[in-house]
Design an enzyme around this catalytic site. Structure first.
Site, PDB file in Angstrom:
ATOM      1  N   ALA A   4      68.834  31.049  -0.628  1.00 22.75           N
ATOM      2  CA  ALA A   4      69.801  30.103  -1.206  1.00 22.75           C
ATOM      3  C   ALA A   4      69.338  29.666  -2.585  1.00 22.75           C
ATOM      4  O   ALA A   4      68.227  29.992  -3.023  1.00 22.75           O
ATOM      5  CB  ALA A   4      69.943  28.888  -0.288  1.00 22.75           C
ATOM      6  N   GLN A   5      70.210  28.919  -3.280  1.00 25.87           N
ATOM      7  CA  GLN A   5      69.834  28.281  -4.535  1.00 25.87           C
ATOM      8  C   GLN A   5      70.330  26.835  -4.524  1.00 25.87           C
ATOM      9  O   GLN A   5      71.225  26.481  -3.759  1.00 25.87           O
ATOM     10  CB  GLN A   5      70.370  29.046  -5.740  1.00 25.87           C
ATOM     11  N   VAL A   6      69.697  26.001  -5.369  1.00 29.85           N
ATOM     12  CA  VAL A   6      69.943  24.563  -5.342  1.00 29.85           C
ATOM     13  C   VAL A   6      70.555  24.121  -6.668  1.00 29.85           C
ATOM     14  O   VAL A   6      70.070  24.495  -7.747  1.00 29.85           O
ATOM     15  CB  VAL A   6      68.641  23.784  -5.067  1.00 29.85           C
ATOM     16  N   LYS A  33      72.340  22.650  -1.689  1.00 30.18           N
ATOM     17  CA  LYS A  33      71.743  23.950  -1.392  1.00 30.18           C
ATOM     18  C   LYS A  33      72.842  24.874  -0.878  1.00 30.18           C
ATOM     19  O   LYS A  33      73.514  24.568   0.103  1.00 30.18           O
ATOM     20  CB  LYS A  33      70.637  23.776  -0.344  1.00 30.18           C
ATOM     21  N   SER A  68      65.330  33.401  -2.149  1.00 32.10           N
ATOM     22  CA  SER A  68      65.894  34.598  -1.524  1.00 32.10           C
ATOM     23  C   SER A  68      67.061  34.290  -0.599  1.00 32.10           C
ATOM     24  O   SER A  68      67.952  35.119  -0.422  1.00 32.10           O
ATOM     25  CB  SER A  68      64.807  35.333  -0.743  1.00 32.10           C
ATOM     26  N   ALA A 108      66.868  25.639  -8.836  1.00 29.04           N
ATOM     27  CA  ALA A 108      65.941  26.526  -8.116  1.00 29.04           C
ATOM     28  C   ALA A 108      66.743  27.640  -7.477  1.00 29.04           C
ATOM     29  O   ALA A 108      67.880  27.429  -7.040  1.00 29.04           O
ATOM     30  CB  ALA A 108      65.164  25.756  -7.050  1.00 29.04           C
ATOM     31  N   ASP A 141      56.033  23.937   6.261  1.00 29.12           N
ATOM     32  CA  ASP A 141      56.126  24.701   5.008  1.00 29.12           C
ATOM     33  C   ASP A 141      55.806  23.785   3.832  1.00 29.12           C
ATOM     34  O   ASP A 141      56.563  23.700   2.865  1.00 29.12           O
ATOM     35  CB  ASP A 141      57.539  25.288   4.875  1.00 29.12           C
TER      36      ASP A 141
END
Length: 549
Positions: free
Chosen positions: A137-139, A153, A135, A132, A288
Site C-alpha cells: 500500500a501507500q500512504v 493508507k 509493496s 510513503a 514490527d
C-alpha cells in the site's frame, strides 16, 4: 485457463531471476540450472549483478526483484533467525519494500469505490503525492471534513490477486525444496509458507489492522509513554485505512539531531517500558517495531504505526518466560531447564543435567559482560539455538518476540548508548510476577476457579436433564464388534451405574459448594457435600475395579 498461463509465465520469471542472481543453494544442486547459470553469467547485465557479491546478498536482491509477496516472505523469514544460516538471516533483515508509487487516479478510484462516494464527501483535502509507498500500500496525507489531519493508507490495485498467485507458487517451491534439497528439510519450508500466507492475507485486510490499532489504543489509554493513533472507522474498509496523523520524527533520526531538546534517555526507557507492558501486562505486542514505525512527537511522547503484524502471548507462556528470565538473572540454570520441560517446549525425556549445562553455557558468558551491554534479545536468540539441539518445538510467538526485542534494543542503544536493558526490565518483570505469582495472584486464580464452578453449576441441570431424557427415549446407540459381545450386558449395566453415581455425585457436590458459598449453616450443606463426594468416589472405585478385572 488465464490464471494457469499467468502462473506459468510467473514461474518462468522466478526461475530466471534465481538463475540470473545465481542463488547457489538452488542452482548448484541441479546440472541444467548450473549450466544455464554459467552461460548467462557472460551477459554484461548479469555479470554486473553478480560481481563481488556473496550468494546471500544476491538472494536478498533476487527477492526484491520478485516483488511484494517475496519481499514480505523474506521479511517473515527474518523472524526465524534461529533456523536460518547466519548470513541469510542477516540479509533478510535488510529487505526493503519501498517501491514506486502508483498513480493518484488509481488511489482516487479505490477510495471512492470502497467508501461509496466521491473523495470530496469524506476529505476536504487529499494530497496527491504519497508520503510513503510500500509493496502492499501507500500512504497519503489528508484532512477530513471535520478538520482532522489523517493518514490514509490505500492498498495497491490487484495486489491481492498477485499475492494469491505467488503464494501458490511458493507452496510449489517449498514442496520442491523439501523433496529435492534434504539439507533444507529442517527449515520445514511448507510450514513456513503456511504461516506466511496466513500473515500476509491478514495484513492485506485493513479492517483487521484498524481493529488492532484500536486494541493498542485501548490498552494504553492511561499510559503517558505511548500514543496510539485513533481510527476513523467511517473512512476505513478492507482496502482503505484512515488513521490520525502523527506529527513527529522517526526515532532513528534522533541520533543525528544535534539541536533537539528531546530527552533521548527518557525516550529510550519509554520504548522498552512500553514493549514489556505489551508483552507481560497485555499479552499482545506490536511485532514490527522497526525505526520507521516508531515516531517521536514534539513533547517526547512515542507513537507506533503500522499494525499489520502483531504477536500474542498467553498468560501461561508469560509466566514461563518471566521465570526463565528471572532464572537467568539469578543464574539458576536448573530452574531455566526445568521450566522448558514443564512447559512442554522440550521433550519430557530430556536429560535435565545436560540441559542445565547448556543453559549455563549461554548465561555465564553473557553475564561476564558489563551490565549495560547485556542483551536480552541475544540471550533469547542463543537459548533458542541451544534448545533446538534438544528438539524444542518451534514457538512462533516467542520468535516474533525475540525479533522485536532485538530491533528495539538496537533502536534504544542507537539513541542512548548507555541504555541498560536489565536494569529497566528486571523491576518490570519482578513487579508483574509479584502480581500474578504472589498472594494476590493466587487469590485471583481461586476467584477464577469459583467463577468457573458457578458457570458449571448453571449448565449442570440442563446437562443432567438432557442425559436422562436420552436414556428414557432410548437414544443411546452402542456399536459393538461381533467378536466382543461376551459379558457386554454386564459391563454396560456397570457402566450406567458408575455414570449415574458420578453424575449425581457431581451434582450434589456442586450444589453443596454453592450452598456453602451462600453462607448458610454447615449443618445444612455439610451432608450434601459429603454424600456427593462419596458418590464420586464410589464411581471411581467402580471404574478401577472394572479395569482390574
Amino acid at each position: 485457463m488465464l490464471d494457469t498461463y499467468r502462473s506459468f509465465f510467473r514461474l518462468i520469471d522466478i526461475i530466471w531471476i534465481i538463475i540470473s542472481h545465481r542463488v547457489e543453494p538452488i542452482t548448484e544442486r541441479f546440472f541444467p540450472l548450473r549450466l544455464i547459470c554459467w552461460i548467462v553469467g557472460f551477459l554484461p547485465s548479469v555479470y554486473r549483478r553478480r560481481k563481488g557479491k556473496i550468494w546471500e546478498v544476491r538472494a536478498r536482491e533476487a527477492l526484491e526483484r520478485l516483488g511484494p509477496t517475496f519481499i514480505k516472505f523474506g521479511q517473515a523469514l527474518s523472524t526465524r533467525m534461529e533456523s536460518l544460516p547466519e548470513g541469510v538471516g542477516r540479509e533478510m533483515k535488510k529487505l526493503q519494500d519501498a517501491v514506486p508509487p502508483f498513480p493518484f487516479e488509481e488511489v482516487k478510484r479505490i477510495v471512492e469505490k470502497d467508501l461509496e462516494g466521491p473523495l470530496e464527501q469524506f476529505y476536504q483535502e487529499f494530497q496527491e503525492v504519497p508520503v510513503a509507498s510500500a509493496s502492499i500500500a501507500q500512504v497519503h496525507r489528508a484532512i477530513t471534513l471535520e478538520g482532522r489531519e489523517v493518514a490514509v493508507k490505500v492498498q495497491r490495485p490487484k495486489v491481492q490477486m498477485i499475492v494469491e498467485r505467488d503464494i501458490r507458487l511458493l507452496f510449489s517451491l517449498a514442496t520442491f525444496i523439501e523433496t529435492y534439497i534434504p539439507d533444507f528439510a529442517r527449515f520445514r519450508a511448507r510450514k513456513v509458507v503456511e504461516e506466511f500466507a496466513s500473515t500476509i492475507r491478514t495484513e492485506m485486510n485493513f479492517q483487521v489492522e484498524a481493529s488492532r490499532a484500536q486494541s493498542f489504543r485501548k490498552n494504553f489509554q492511561n499510559d503517558p509513554e505511548l500514543h496510539v493513533p485513533a481510527v476513523f472507522w467511517t473512512r476505513t474498509t478492507q482496502r482503505v485505512l484512515t488513521l490520525e496523523w502523527i506529527d513527529g520524527v522517526p526515532i532513528d533520526e534522533l541520533s543525528r539531531m544535534t539541536d533537539s531538546d528531546l530527552d533521548v534517555e527518557r525516550i529510550s526507557r519509554n520504548i522498552i517500558t512500553v514493549f514489556f507492558k505489551q508483552v507481560f501486562r497485555d499479552g499482545y505486542f506490536h511485532a514490527d517495531q522497526h525505526p520507521g514505525n516508531i515516531m517521536v512527537r514534539g513533547d517526547g511522547t512515542v507513537s507506533i504505526l503500522d499494525f499489520g503484524i502483531v504477536g500474542r502471548v498467553t498468560m501461561q507462556t508469560r509466566l514461563w518466560l518471566a521465570e526463565i528470565l528471572r532464572g537467568f538473572l539469578m543464574r539458576d540454570y536448573r530452574k531455566v531447564a526445568q521450566i522448558h520441560i514443564d512447559a512442554g517446549w522440550v521433550p519430557i525425556k530430556t536429560n535435565l543435567d545436560e540441559f542445565e549445562d547448556a543453559c549455563r553455557q549461554i548465561g555465564e558468558p553473557i553475564f561476564g559482560q558489563p551490565l549495560k551491554e547485556i542483551s536480552i534479545a541475544k540471550l533469547l536468540s542463543q537459548l533458542f539455538k541451544v534448545t533446538e539441539r534438544f528438539n524444542m518445538e518451534v514457538q512462533p510467538q516467542l520468535l516474533l518476540l525475540q525479533k522485536t526485542l532485538f530491533t528495539l534494543e538496537g533502536v534504544g542503544r542507537e539513541i542512548n548508548p548507555n541504555l541498560n536493558m536489565w536494569l529497566l526490565s528486571e523491576p518490570l518483570i519482578r513487579d508483574w510476577m509479584g502480581k500474578h505469582l504472589g498472594v494476590m495472584g493466587q487469590l485471583k486464580k481461586i476467584g477464577g476457579g469459583v467463577e468457573d464452578l458457578a458457570r458449571a453449576a448453571e449448565i449442570l441441570p440442563d446437562f443432567i436433564h438432557m442425559g436422562m431424557d436420552r436414556m428414557v427415549q432410548d437414544k443411546f446407540h452402542v456399536r459393538l464388534h461381533p467378536t466382543s459381545l461376551d459379558g457386554v450386558e454386564e459391563r454396560m449395566n456397570a457402566g450406567f451405574r458408575r455414570q449415574s453415581a458420578t453424575i449425581s455425585g457431581s451434582a450434589l457436590f456442586l450444589g453443596g459448594t454453592i450452598l456453602a458459598a451462600s453462607g448458610i449453616s454447615p449443618w445444612l450443606y455439610g451432608p450434601v457435600l459429603l454424600y456427593g463426594f462419596s458418590s464420586i468416589l464410589q464411581g471411581k472405585r467402580s471404574r478401577r475395579k472394572e479395569r482390574n478385572n
